[in-house]
Scaffold this motif. Structure first.
Motif, PDB file in Angstrom:
ATOM      1  N   LYS A 299       0.834  -1.195   0.000  1.00 42.47           N
ATOM      2  CA  LYS A 299       0.000   0.000   0.000  1.00 42.47           C
ATOM      3  C   LYS A 299       0.873   1.251   0.000  1.00 42.47           C
ATOM      4  O   LYS A 299       1.778   1.384   0.825  1.00 42.47           O
ATOM      5  CB  LYS A 299      -0.920   0.002   1.225  1.00 42.47           C
ATOM      6  CG  LYS A 299      -1.962  -1.101   1.212  1.00 42.47           C
ATOM      7  CD  LYS A 299      -2.790  -1.105   2.488  1.00 42.47           C
ATOM      8  CE  LYS A 299      -1.998  -1.680   3.644  1.00 42.47           C
ATOM      9  NZ  LYS A 299      -2.846  -1.817   4.861  1.00 42.47           N
ATOM     10  N   VAL A 300       0.603   2.147  -0.931  1.00 43.94           N
ATOM     11  CA  VAL A 300       1.362   3.387  -1.048  1.00 43.94           C
ATOM     12  C   VAL A 300       0.449   4.565  -0.738  1.00 43.94           C
ATOM     13  O   VAL A 300      -0.622   4.701  -1.333  1.00 43.94           O
ATOM     14  CB  VAL A 300       1.961   3.551  -2.460  1.00 43.94           C
ATOM     15  CG1 VAL A 300       2.630   4.925  -2.604  1.00 43.94           C
ATOM     16  CG2 VAL A 300       2.956   2.434  -2.749  1.00 43.94           C
ATOM     17  N   TYR A 301       0.877   5.384   0.197  1.00 40.16           N
ATOM     18  CA  TYR A 301       0.185   6.632   0.494  1.00 40.16           C
ATOM     19  C   TYR A 301       0.998   7.743  -0.154  1.00 40.16           C
ATOM     20  O   TYR A 301       2.055   8.128   0.344  1.00 40.16           O
ATOM     21  CB  TYR A 301       0.071   6.829   2.002  1.00 40.16           C
ATOM     22  CG  TYR A 301      -0.696   8.071   2.422  1.00 40.16           C
ATOM     23  CD1 TYR A 301      -1.554   8.731   1.541  1.00 40.16           C
ATOM     24  CD2 TYR A 301      -0.580   8.566   3.710  1.00 40.16           C
ATOM     25  CE1 TYR A 301      -2.251   9.858   1.938  1.00 40.16           C
ATOM     26  CE2 TYR A 301      -1.282   9.698   4.118  1.00 40.16           C
ATOM     27  CZ  TYR A 301      -2.108  10.332   3.219  1.00 40.16           C
ATOM     28  OH  TYR A 301      -2.805  11.454   3.604  1.00 40.16           O
ATOM     29  N   ALA A 302       0.534   8.237  -1.295  1.00 37.40           N
ATOM     30  CA  ALA A 302       1.275   9.224  -2.074  1.00 37.40           C
ATOM     31  C   ALA A 302       0.839  10.628  -1.673  1.00 37.40           C
ATOM     32  O   ALA A 302      -0.263  11.067  -2.006  1.00 37.40           O
ATOM     33  CB  ALA A 302       1.054   8.992  -3.563  1.00 37.40           C
ATOM     34  N   LEU A 303       1.710  11.322  -0.948  1.00 30.75           N
ATOM     35  CA  LEU A 303       1.423  12.691  -0.532  1.00 30.75           C
ATOM     36  C   LEU A 303       1.871  13.672  -1.612  1.00 30.75           C
ATOM     37  O   LEU A 303       2.980  13.537  -2.146  1.00 30.75           O
ATOM     38  CB  LEU A 303       2.175  13.026   0.756  1.00 30.75           C
ATOM     39  CG  LEU A 303       1.632  12.470   2.072  1.00 30.75           C
ATOM     40  CD1 LEU A 303       2.592  12.802   3.198  1.00 30.75           C
ATOM     41  CD2 LEU A 303       0.258  13.030   2.369  1.00 30.75           C
ATOM     42  N   PRO A 304       1.074  14.695  -1.923  1.00 30.43           N
ATOM     43  CA  PRO A 304       1.503  15.667  -2.930  1.00 30.43           C
ATOM     44  C   PRO A 304       2.706  16.474  -2.481  1.00 30.43           C
ATOM     45  O   PRO A 304       3.577  16.827  -3.273  1.00 30.43           O
ATOM     46  CB  PRO A 304       0.269  16.558  -3.122  1.00 30.43           C
ATOM     47  CG  PRO A 304      -0.542  16.367  -1.884  1.00 30.43           C
ATOM     48  CD  PRO A 304      -0.291  14.967  -1.440  1.00 30.43           C
ATOM     49  N   ASP A 305       2.792  16.790  -1.203  1.00 29.85           N
ATOM     50  CA  ASP A 305       3.892  17.532  -0.593  1.00 29.85           C
ATOM     51  C   ASP A 305       3.886  17.212   0.893  1.00 29.85           C
ATOM     52  O   ASP A 305       2.946  16.632   1.414  1.00 29.85           O
ATOM     53  CB  ASP A 305       3.726  19.050  -0.778  1.00 29.85           C
ATOM     54  CG  ASP A 305       3.958  19.515  -2.202  1.00 29.85           C
ATOM     55  OD1 ASP A 305       5.089  19.371  -2.693  1.00 29.85           O
ATOM     56  OD2 ASP A 305       2.995  20.003  -2.824  1.00 29.85           O
ATOM     57  N   GLY A 306       4.968  17.609   1.571  1.00 30.80           N
ATOM     58  CA  GLY A 306       4.954  17.535   3.026  1.00 30.80           C
ATOM     59  C   GLY A 306       5.574  16.288   3.613  1.00 30.80           C
ATOM     60  O   GLY A 306       4.876  15.478   4.229  1.00 30.80           O
ATOM     61  N   ASP A 307       6.904  16.145   3.436  1.00 22.32           N
ATOM     62  CA  ASP A 307       7.496  14.915   3.960  1.00 22.32           C
ATOM     63  C   ASP A 307       7.834  14.986   5.445  1.00 22.32           C
ATOM     64  O   ASP A 307       8.135  13.959   6.046  1.00 22.32           O
ATOM     65  CB  ASP A 307       8.709  14.454   3.137  1.00 22.32           C
ATOM     66  CG  ASP A 307       9.736  15.548   2.894  1.00 22.32           C
ATOM     67  OD1 ASP A 307       9.509  16.685   3.300  1.00 22.32           O
ATOM     68  OD2 ASP A 307      10.772  15.231   2.282  1.00 22.32           O
ATOM     69  N   VAL A 308       7.741  16.159   6.094  1.00 17.06           N
ATOM     70  CA  VAL A 308       7.860  16.178   7.553  1.00 17.06           C
ATOM     71  C   VAL A 308       6.615  15.541   8.167  1.00 17.06           C
ATOM     72  O   VAL A 308       6.712  14.690   9.055  1.00 17.06           O
ATOM     73  CB  VAL A 308       8.063  17.609   8.085  1.00 17.06           C
ATOM     74  CG1 VAL A 308       8.067  17.604   9.612  1.00 17.06           C
ATOM     75  CG2 VAL A 308       9.371  18.203   7.573  1.00 17.06           C
ATOM     76  N   ALA A 309       5.451  15.934   7.681  1.00 19.28           N
ATOM     77  CA  ALA A 309       4.212  15.311   8.156  1.00 19.28           C
ATOM     78  C   ALA A 309       4.218  13.817   7.851  1.00 19.28           C
ATOM     79  O   ALA A 309       3.819  12.995   8.682  1.00 19.28           O
ATOM     80  CB  ALA A 309       3.001  15.982   7.508  1.00 19.28           C
ATOM     81  N   GLY A 310       4.685  13.454   6.660  1.00 18.75           N
ATOM     82  CA  GLY A 310       4.772  12.041   6.307  1.00 18.75           C
ATOM     83  C   GLY A 310       5.706  11.276   7.223  1.00 18.75           C
ATOM     84  O   GLY A 310       5.429  10.135   7.610  1.00 18.75           O
ATOM     85  N   SER A 311       6.818  11.902   7.605  1.00 23.23           N
ATOM     86  CA  SER A 311       7.763  11.270   8.520  1.00 23.23           C
ATOM     87  C   SER A 311       7.116  10.989   9.875  1.00 23.23           C
ATOM     88  O   SER A 311       7.295   9.910  10.461  1.00 23.23           O
ATOM     89  CB  SER A 311       8.989  12.168   8.713  1.00 23.23           C
ATOM     90  OG  SER A 311       9.655  12.396   7.489  1.00 23.23           O
ATOM     91  N   LEU A 312       6.367  11.962  10.368  1.00 23.24           N
ATOM     92  CA  LEU A 312       5.694  11.794  11.655  1.00 23.24           C
ATOM     93  C   LEU A 312       4.786  10.580  11.666  1.00 23.24           C
ATOM     94  O   LEU A 312       4.659   9.891  12.682  1.00 23.24           O
ATOM     95  CB  LEU A 312       4.881  13.046  11.966  1.00 23.24           C
ATOM     96  CG  LEU A 312       5.610  14.202  12.644  1.00 23.24           C
ATOM     97  CD1 LEU A 312       4.799  15.483  12.520  1.00 23.24           C
ATOM     98  CD2 LEU A 312       5.858  13.879  14.111  1.00 23.24           C
ATOM     99  N   LEU A 313       4.156  10.305  10.536  1.00 20.42           N
ATOM    100  CA  LEU A 313       3.200   9.201  10.476  1.00 20.42           C
ATOM    101  C   LEU A 313       3.847   7.844  10.743  1.00 20.42           C
ATOM    102  O   LEU A 313       3.165   6.897  11.140  1.00 20.42           O
ATOM    103  CB  LEU A 313       2.506   9.179   9.112  1.00 20.42           C
ATOM    104  CG  LEU A 313       1.566  10.356   8.822  1.00 20.42           C
ATOM    105  CD1 LEU A 313       1.067  10.295   7.383  1.00 20.42           C
ATOM    106  CD2 LEU A 313       0.399  10.378   9.796  1.00 20.42           C
TER     107      LEU A 313
END
Length: 350
Positions: A194-208
């Motif tokens: 499963k891939v969660y593709a974020l348009p931007d924001g890899d700090v928020a993605g890191s937190l997840l």
């Protein structure tokens, strides 16, 4: 660092988010960024610290943004507004990494997951690197110690799956939805991952990868080096793991005349700073110890934080504060009456 500074830094990101929120959906990402910068600088200069921006905008002597090398905090102001019993010499010497608006495009377009963030640590704790691209691999505490960016991505994914006792089709990976990642995303999805593709924001993605109420297991991808160091700060504070390596622009987007010139500059700056492009950086290279304070406030609602809700001059914010020494995570929900903000900040947030 003094424990009470955590609340002071929460006030900084709250003010920056409130200032940026006025520009949500207005299509002007530069104005949103500038508003957040002005609010963040104003608030930082009111805190009893001797601070230096080590991750921010480009390395230039004078800039409207919070720039690398800029001095902030009461200790660096000409007219010290020191609280009773305190002197400028007692201000904590700290390094600060900032992203006044992570997700300027999302803010401008009224999209989800725009936040304002900063990380603070004792002097000399953060990696100092040029503002360039960085490849990142991040996992939560349960997979700490099993990642190695020198190995192929799929080998790392398999090792994380074993550590988590999951099948591949149970894994969730966050990747920025950028052309440079298009083939990787397709390949992972073919394997049932499963891939969660974020348009931007890899700090928020890191937190997840580290939050208990998140299904995300891994973040992988190429994003900004400043965001990478900020991510490393909060991942270390939360007990996760991260490896990274600096990438030249020409290695990411294909060589053009402009990118080749930029890459030459990036390589020279890395050499001057004692860094090797392409060398794997481990957590201790990115952030040296656990004495980190991280604060993030939501501008628009997203996966990590609620966005600002405002009715007239009453606004509600949600802020995530992490203190690395104790691994404490706090969500601070605040109601602000903007009519009662003092004059130094009110014109920025009202």
């Amino acid at each position: 660092m003094k424990r009470e500074l955590a609340l002071e830094f929460a006030r900084v990101t709250e003010a920056a988010a409130l200032a940026a929120h006025k520009w949500v959906g207005r299509g002007d990402k530069e104005a949103a960024d500038q508003a957040a910068v002005d609010a963040m600088r104003t608030m930082l200069n009111r805190i009893s610290i001797d601070g230096e921006i080590v991750i921010g905008e480009g390395e230039i002597d004078e800039a409207p943004m919070l720039y690398i090398g800029e001095k902030v905090g009461i200790a660096n102001q000409q007219n010290h507004e020191i609280e009773a019993g305190e002197t400028a010499d007692e201000c904590s010497p700290v390094d600060i990494a900032v992203d006044p608006v992570e997700g300027t495009r999302m803010t401008a377009q009224g999209q989800a997951n725009a936040i304002t963030v900063l990380a603070v640590a004792d002097k000399g704790s953060f990696l100092k690197a040029p503002d360039m691209y960085m490849e990142k691999l991040i996992v939560g505490p349960e997979a700490k110690g099993v990642i190695d960016l020198n190995k192929p991505l799929m080998e790392n994914i398999n090792n994380v799956a074993k550590a988590l006792k999951k099948e591949l089709n149970e894994l969730m990976i966050v990747i920025l939805d950028k052309p440079r990642h298009a083939q990787i995303i397709k390949d992972l999805q073919k394997l049932g991952i499963k891939v969660y593709a974020l348009p931007d924001g890899d700090v928020a993605g890191s937190l997840l990868t580290c939050l208990v109420d998140s299904d995300v297991d891994i973040l992988y991808g190429i994003g900004g080096a400043p965001e990478g160091v900020i991510s490393a700060a909060v991942i270390r504070a939360l007990g996760g793991d991260m490896q990274a390596r600096l990438k030249l622009r020409s290695e990411v987007k294909g060589v053009t005349l402009e990118n080749d010139k930029i890459s030459t500059f990036e390589k020279r700056r890395c050499e001057e700073m004692g860094l090797v492009v392409g060398e794997v950086l481990k957590m201790d290279d990115l952030v040296k110890d656990d004495e980190v304070i991280f604060s993030a406030t939501g501008i628009t609602s997203g996966d990590v934080l609620e966005g600002i809700k405002r009715k007239g001059n009453i606004a509600r914010t949600q802020t995530l504060v992490v203190r690395g020494r104790t691994k404490t995570i706090r969500y601070i929900n605040s109601i602000h009456n903007l009519d009662f903000k003092d004059s130094k900040i009110s014109h920025l947030v009202k």
